[in-house]
Motif scaffolding. Structure first.
Motif, PDB file in Angstrom:
ATOM      1  N   CYS A 123       0.856  -1.202   0.000  1.00  0.00           N
ATOM      2  CA  CYS A 123       0.000   0.000   0.000  1.00  0.00           C
ATOM      3  C   CYS A 123       0.887   1.246   0.000  1.00  0.00           C
ATOM      4  CB  CYS A 123      -0.901  -0.004   1.226  1.00  0.00           C
ATOM      5  SG  CYS A 123      -1.801   1.545   1.424  1.00  0.00           S
ATOM      6  N   PHE A 126       0.954   3.155   3.250  1.00  0.00           N
ATOM      7  CA  PHE A 126       1.756   2.486   4.271  1.00  0.00           C
ATOM      8  C   PHE A 126       3.247   2.751   4.048  1.00  0.00           C
ATOM      9  CE2 PHE A 126       4.217  -1.308   5.496  1.00  0.00           C
ATOM     10  CZ  PHE A 126       3.965  -1.317   6.862  1.00  0.00           C
ATOM     11  N   CYS A 133      -1.229   5.799   8.890  1.00  0.00           N
ATOM     12  CA  CYS A 133      -2.521   5.129   8.723  1.00  0.00           C
ATOM     13  C   CYS A 133      -2.701   4.111   9.856  1.00  0.00           C
ATOM     14  CB  CYS A 133      -2.587   4.454   7.355  1.00  0.00           C
ATOM     15  SG  CYS A 133      -1.498   3.032   7.235  1.00  0.00           S
ATOM     16  N   CYS A 141      -7.766   4.714   7.580  1.00  0.00           N
ATOM     17  CA  CYS A 141      -7.228   4.055   6.392  1.00  0.00           C
ATOM     18  C   CYS A 141      -7.361   5.054   5.241  1.00  0.00           C
ATOM     19  CB  CYS A 141      -8.004   2.777   6.065  1.00  0.00           C
ATOM     20  SG  CYS A 141      -7.576   2.134   4.438  1.00  0.00           S
ATOM     21  N   CYS A 160      -8.454  -2.354   7.027  1.00  0.00           N
ATOM     22  CA  CYS A 160      -7.266  -2.085   6.211  1.00  0.00           C
ATOM     23  C   CYS A 160      -7.431  -2.904   4.933  1.00  0.00           C
ATOM     24  CB  CYS A 160      -6.014  -2.511   6.979  1.00  0.00           C
ATOM     25  SG  CYS A 160      -4.550  -2.710   5.946  1.00  0.00           S
ATOM     26  N   VAL A 161      -7.361  -2.249   3.768  1.00  0.00           N
ATOM     27  CA  VAL A 161      -7.758  -2.911   2.515  1.00  0.00           C
ATOM     28  C   VAL A 161      -6.557  -3.224   1.600  1.00  0.00           C
ATOM     29  CG1 VAL A 161     -10.142  -2.113   2.521  1.00  0.00           C
ATOM     30  CG2 VAL A 161      -8.354  -0.630   1.563  1.00  0.00           C
TER      31      VAL A 161
HETATM   32  S1  SF4 Z   1      -4.771   0.968   6.749  1.00  0.00           S
HETATM   33 FE1  SF4 Z   1      -5.304   1.679   4.663  1.00  0.00          FE
HETATM   34  S2  SF4 Z   1      -3.685   3.134   4.189  1.00  0.00           S
HETATM   35 FE2  SF4 Z   1      -2.910   1.823   5.860  1.00  0.00          FE
HETATM   36  S3  SF4 Z   1      -1.862   0.055   4.926  1.00  0.00           S
HETATM   37 FE3  SF4 Z   1      -3.994  -0.518   5.233  1.00  0.00          FE
HETATM   38  S4  SF4 Z   1      -4.937  -0.052   3.259  1.00  0.00           S
HETATM   39 FE4  SF4 Z   1      -3.054   1.134   3.336  1.00  0.00          FE
END
Ligand code: SF4
Ligand SMILES: Cc1cc2nc3c(=O)[nH]c(=O)nc-3n(C[C@H](O)[C@H](O)[C@H](O)COP(=O)(O)OP(=O)(O)OC[C@H]3O[C@@H](n4cnc5c(N)ncnc54)[C@H](O)[C@@H]3O)c2cc1C
Length: 335
Positions: A123, A126, A133, A141, A160-161
């Motif tokens: 991500c 991240f 995040c 997120c 978290c995706v």
């Molecule tokens: S919480 Fe959202 S921004 Fe953080 S790693 Fe996961 S998907 Fe990515």
């Protein structure tokens, strides 16, 4: 990069003794193709880096004479070695395909199997040092309402995706592989199908290992007559992760597929076992029609984000083509 102490133990026990009980302060170093990037971006800031390169017997591929035979791959084995091994190519073509198509020759020659299975997610929020995040102690997120075209489409119940980044893991799951893990209390065996979990907050990884455990090896039963294939949909054939991946494995009873496994990669925070798709072809001949139906079934339950609905079609096609390739009807993916 934050300064750190560098260790080069010669046994797995000595490596485990150097690890800490919580994540963040000590990191194992395989090929460093993921960890060093994270350190340079200040996303990983360990004060101890523990190389596995000098651990004796940590790499290599061997066969245990059991029924069925079991192939054991040391966690320190380079991905290039996995990809080019003649036994792996013959018995586990989906694994050879996933390993052979990963990254670039340079990455495959540095990266280790253990590091591949334990690599962090890709991500971009991240991996940006300035973004805090959920996985970095923040309360949001950023991908949910942000740039999410490469993120998960199976998002229900996930805060978290991310998508699970390893293309090797879905292949190992399809083959019923297990990881041997060493921690302070000794060894344990974890099925690859149970190795991954969706992280929700800081201090959680994408897998179920404790911070003071390391992967020693991966064992794969070599089932006689198993057919398998890997199909990845990627923007380019090199230097990138796929946007969707399907690994299939099954036996043939006459013309009918049985004991079908279909594992999806890069569409959810963990590799996903596609139950509905598996049911769709279990006991049936693999034809264009049944493979296409399985592809559609594989997308059941998906809840794409604003920018990644396109992945539904890619996934359905990946499943269909992997099934047809494994059945020998068509060959779509050559490494
Ligand atoms: S919480 Fe959202 S921004 Fe953080 S790693 Fe996961 S998907 Fe990515
Ligand atoms: C351009 C590019 C394209 C890529 N494409 C793909 C792709 O298509 N598919 C794919 O799967 N990957 C892909 N990768 C990622 C690459 O495969 C990983 O970076 C690599 O496999 C990590 O292995 P490593 O040995 O270098 O790990 P390291 O960077 O050394 O370590 C990664 C993580 O694993 C931990 N670790 C290392 N060894 C062990 C162990 N034995 N036990 C427990 N934890 C351990 C480390 O502490 C660290 O947290 C790509 C990378 C790049 C840069």
């Amino acid at each position: 990069m934050k300064n750190f102490q560098y260790f080069r133990p010669s046994s797995p026990e000595a490596a485990v003794a150097l690890l800490d009980k919580t994540w963040g302060t000590a990191e194992l170093l395989g090929g460093g193709t993921d960890l060093l990037d994270l350190q340079k971006e200040y996303v990983a800031q360990p004060s101890k880096v523990i190389s596995v390169a000098a651990i004796k017997g940590f790499d290599g591929i061997s066969v245990l004479e059991k029924e069925p035979p079991v192939v054991v791959i040391g966690a320190g084995t380079k991905i290039a070695t996995v990809a080019s091994d003649s036994g792996i190519k013959e018995h586990f073509p989906a694994l050879a395909s996933a390993a052979g198509g990963l990254g670039t020759p340079q990455i495959r020659n540095m990266a280790t199997l253990g590091g591949n299975l334990c690599q962090r997610n890709r991500c971009w929020y991240f991996r940006d040092e300035h973004v805090r995040c959920l996985l970095k102690g923040g309360d949001k997120c950023y991908a949910l309402d942000g740039e999410n075209r490469y993120h998960a489409i199976f998002t229900k119940e996930h805060t978290c995706v991310i998508v699970s980044p390893s293309t090797i893991a879905p292949a190992l799951i399809a083959y019923g592989a297990s990881a041997e893990v060493l921690g302070p209390k000794g060894k344990r065996t974890v099925k690859l199908a149970e190795f991954y979990r969706a992280p929700r907050k800081e201090g959680e990884r994408e897998h179920v290992l404790e911070a003071n455990e390391l992967v020693l090896s991966v064992s794969i039963p070599a089932e006689k007559g198993l057919r398998s294939a890997n199909y990845e949909v990627a923007q380019k054939r090199s230097y990138d992760w796929p946007m969707a991946q399907a690994v299939v494995a099954f036996h043939l009873d006459g013309k009918k597929a049985k004991e079908v496994r279909i594992i999806l990669g890069h569409v959810a925070p963990t590799p996903l076992i596609a139950d509905a798709a598996m049911k769709e072809v279990e006991g049936k001949e693999i034809t264009e029609e049944t493979a296409a139906k399985a592809g559609e079934a594989a997308t059941e339950g998906a809840k794409p984000l604003k920018q990644n609905e396109y992945k539904l079609r890619l996934l359905a096609v990946a499943v269909k083509r992997a099934l047809l390739t494994a059945a020998g009807a068509k060959k779509y993916w050559v490494t």
